[in-house]
Design an enzyme around this catalytic site. Structure first.
Site, short mmCIF file in Angstrom:
data_model
loop_
_atom_site.label_atom_id
_atom_site.label_comp_id
_atom_site.label_asym_id
_atom_site.label_seq_id
_atom_site.Cartn_x
_atom_site.Cartn_y
_atom_site.Cartn_z
N HIS A 46 -53.04 34.39 -34.43
CA HIS A 46 -51.44 34.49 -34.06
C HIS A 46 -51.22 34.69 -32.65
CE1 HIS A 46 -52.06 35.66 -38.46
NE2 HIS A 46 -50.89 35.36 -38.47
N GLU B 249 -44.42 25.24 -43.94
CA GLU B 249 -43.96 24.64 -42.51
C GLU B 249 -43.81 22.94 -42.55
OE1 GLU B 249 -44.50 28.63 -41.82
OE2 GLU B 249 -45.85 27.29 -42.71
#
Length: 323
Positions: free
Chosen positions: A129, A60
């Site tokens: 998450h 990322e």
């Protein structure tokens, strides 16, 4: 009536904008060959080729930095994060590069970039998450923060985000991707910074965004059966916040409820209530009510996960008390 899912609305809007502007490209993990982790980019690789639908490594920080550099040089990237939880790996780039460059360059360098992907609570994927980052990014000057609820929001807000000259945080919701909504052709492009009154009411204002609106609409339905008229406001844009719509609603209903999946301290609800108290305090006939996720990392177990999130039953009970 024409119905379309939130997933289809996002995909179709990206495709439409890419056909018009050759400087737009999409990048992220699995956006090409796999057609998106949540199939949002389905069919785009076939139409636009790997030059504009770019599969990246699992890094990322790397592909976010690449995209910001591309934006500085005249391209218009759309960065897909597989989940906003993974964007924590790139938060330095988002905040210190994307958000601050226009100001630090004296207005000479624009960063026309959209960061998008699923945000908020998923189903039983545990604490790392399942998190709502709305308040995090709303805190940062230089970013615009959008949070769509239905298919109209997804399409109209995304179109506005792609065309904006500033970095935009676009917080989708995984559990809304499959939901289908009637399409309003009058909302082809939605103004950033403008909330939507979904249902007009006179007794109490219920304010939310993203999937929190499902809870808000459940509450409204129950209250209407008890002859209480609730006004439902979809924030749509978290930054800049549509203060005028909020204040006008409170002047009419004199009571307010805010619902969010995120945590309460320094949350979106805190900001909304601060705006109302600062600008419409004299119109309030009861204390503002704020409902949010419990102050814990989200549990994995289904029963505990449900208990950690706002409950429509509890909200209805509190609304009846102040009405």
């Amino acid at each position: 009536m024409t119905f379309k899912s939130v997933r289809e609305s996002i995909r179709d809007t990206i495709a439409e904008e890419m056909r018009v502007d050759p400087n737009i490209f999409l990048l992220g993990e699995e956006v090409g060959e796999y057609q998106g982790a949540y199939k949002v980019s389905q069919g785009l690789l076939e139409e636009f080729s790997s030059k504009r639908i770019v599969d990246t490594p699992i890094t990322e920080a790397g592909f976010t930095g690449l995209a910001i550099g591309a934006a500085m040089n005249g391209l218009r990237p759309i960065v897909e994060f597989m989940t906003w939880n993974f964007a924590m790996q790139a938060i330095d780039h988002i905040i210190n590069s994307a958000a601050k460059t226009f100001y630090m360059s004296g207005g000479k360098i624009n960063i026309p970039i959209v960061f998008r992907g699923p945000n908020g609570i998923a189903s039983r994927v545990a604490a790392q998450h399942s998190q709502d980052y709305s308040a995090w990014y709303s805190h940062i000057p230089g970013l615009k923060v959008l949070s769509p609820y239905d298919s109209n929001d997804a399409s109209g807000l995304l179109r506005a985000a792609i065309r904006d000259e500033n970095p935009v945080i676009f917080l989708e919701h995984e559990l809304l991707y499959n939901e289908k909504f009637d399409i309003d052709t009058n909302e082809d492009q939605i103004s950033i910074g403008k909330a939507k009154i979904m249902i007009e009411g006179s007794d109490i204002s219920i304010i939310s965004y993203s999937r929190g609106l499902e809870t808000a609409l459940e509450v409204e339905k129950t209250l209407s059966q008890k002859s209480i008229s609730a006004e439902i406001i979809n924030l749509r844009t978290l930054k800049p916040l549509d203060k005028d719509t909020l204040i006008e609603s409170i002047r009419k209903t004199n009571k307010v409820v805010v619902i969010e999946e995120g945590w309460s301290q320094c949350g979106v609800g805190s900001e909304v209530i601060s705006v109302i108290v600062e600008n419409a305090f004299d119109y309030l006939d009861a204390e503002p009510l704020r409902f949010s996720g419990k102050d814990i990392p989200l549990p994995y177990a289904e029963n505990l996960e449900k208990l950690a999130l706002p409950s429509s039953e509890v909200i209805v009970k509190k609304c009846l008390e102040i009405c």
